[in-house]
Design an enzyme around this catalytic site. Structure first.
Site, PDB file in Angstrom:
ATOM      1  N   LYS A 171      57.823 -14.427 -37.472  1.00 20.01           N
ATOM      2  CA  LYS A 171      57.931 -14.919 -36.085  1.00 20.01           C
ATOM      3  C   LYS A 171      57.147 -16.231 -35.983  1.00 20.01           C
ATOM      4  CE  LYS A 171      58.133 -12.979 -31.405  1.00 20.01           C
ATOM      5  NZ  LYS A 171      59.610 -13.028 -31.275  1.00 20.01           N
ATOM      6  N   GLU A 201      71.813 -12.435 -36.133  1.00 17.71           N
ATOM      7  CA  GLU A 201      71.158 -12.112 -34.858  1.00 17.71           C
ATOM      8  C   GLU A 201      71.488 -13.202 -33.858  1.00 17.71           C
ATOM      9  OE1 GLU A 201      66.915 -12.050 -35.445  1.00 17.71           O
ATOM     10  OE2 GLU A 201      66.949 -13.847 -36.698  1.00 17.71           O
ATOM     11  N   LEU A 218      64.781 -11.359 -37.496  1.00 13.44           N
ATOM     12  CA  LEU A 218      63.458 -10.980 -37.040  1.00 13.44           C
ATOM     13  C   LEU A 218      63.518  -9.506 -36.656  1.00 13.44           C
ATOM     14  CD1 LEU A 218      60.582 -12.014 -36.220  1.00 13.44           C
ATOM     15  CD2 LEU A 218      61.477 -12.022 -33.883  1.00 13.44           C
TER      16      LEU A 218
END
Length: 280
Positions: A145, A178, A202
């Site tokens: 992240k 994603e 993530l």
């Protein structure tokens, strides 16, 4: 505590007074990580999972966590309000170096920043949103992240420019990874599916909670490879994140998803998530 008060390197101060050096490596290189943690009526949601993900991100960029769990909780406590939903944004950079140099500096102190804001209701939650598929042009360490989000920003902005609320990303093999700022779920042949946690995404905390709730409540689910072709056959598509929770996608690339309305599994899962929040 006012939302205009922030925490920076051990001090609570007004947002307008919070300043860092121009030699901070977060400013110069995007050399840092961040975390977003929701808070419901004064209760921090899944704090251990968020701090564990923070620790993994720090280890991936070869930084030590500057605080223990107890210390983080002490930092957060003055911001908490029992009458509203909030979220923490915390950011840790490698710190201020004596000069601009790609190599890691020696003996620097990480910069730690924490801000707390109100969670605002998202307009698309009830009616659903439009999404656009785009080529995944990001780096190959998406499990970190990291604060280096320019690629995500450009992808999200391209979606917004074309009248969509989110970009769903597809890699060179035609596999859905994603969203630009979210994880992806789909209902395919009656089964709730989400892309594999294989380093190309993530690992979202909300994503993990949804899988946990599905298994606990008898909703068929699995993690699997989802091709773009398969995604376009889905009866439901969702995007998920810590602050927006679960958002149904009712249009993909200009075509309706099923009947272009939030589906029954979304409604069931959203109800389960709202109940789980109250138990946190």
């Amino acid at each position: 505590m006012s939302e205009q008060t922030v925490y920076l390197n051990g001090v609570y101060l007004p947002l307008q007074d919070a300043k860092i050096s121009v030699l901070d490596r977060g400013f110069l290189f995007g050399d840092g990580v961040y975390e977003v943690i929701p808070v419901y009526n004064g209760h921090i949601f899944r704090i251990q999972a968020h701090l564990q993900r923070l620790d993994r991100s720090l280890k991936s960029i070869r930084l030590q966590n500057p605080h223990s769990t107890a210390e983080w909780l002490a930092i957060f406590e003055p911001f908490l309000e029992t009458s509203k939903d909030q979220y923490f944004y915390l950011q840790i950079t490698r710190g201020v170096a004596p000069k601009r140099d790609h190599a890691f500096p020696e003996s620097v102190t990480p910069t730690v920043f924490v801000m707390c804001s109100d969670i605002k209701p998202f307009e698309g939650k009830q009616a659903g949103i439009k999404a656009l598929t785009l080529d995944d042009t990001r780096w190959e360490m998406c499990h970190i992240k990291a604060i280096t989000l320019l690629a995500n920003i450009l992808l999200r902005q391209e979606a917004l420019d074309q009248g969509s609320a989110e970009a769903l990303l597809v890699n060179k093999q035609g596999i859905v990874t994603e969203g630009a700022a979210s994880n992806v779920f789909a209902v395919i042949d009656g089964v709730l599916v989400t892309p594999l946690n294989d380093g190309s995404i993530l690992p979202g905390i909300t994503r993990d909670v949804i899988l946990e709730l599905a298994r606990r409540n008898g909703i068929a689910c699995r993690e699997q490879v989802i091709t773009l072709q398969t995604l376009k056959t889905a009866s439901e598509i969702w995007v998920t994140s810590s602050t927006r929770e679960i958002i149904p996608v009712i249009s993909l690339d200009g075509e309706p998803v099923a009947d272009a309305k939030p589906g029954p599994i979304f409604k069931e899962m959203d109800a389960l998530l709202q109940k789980e929040k109250k138990l946190s």
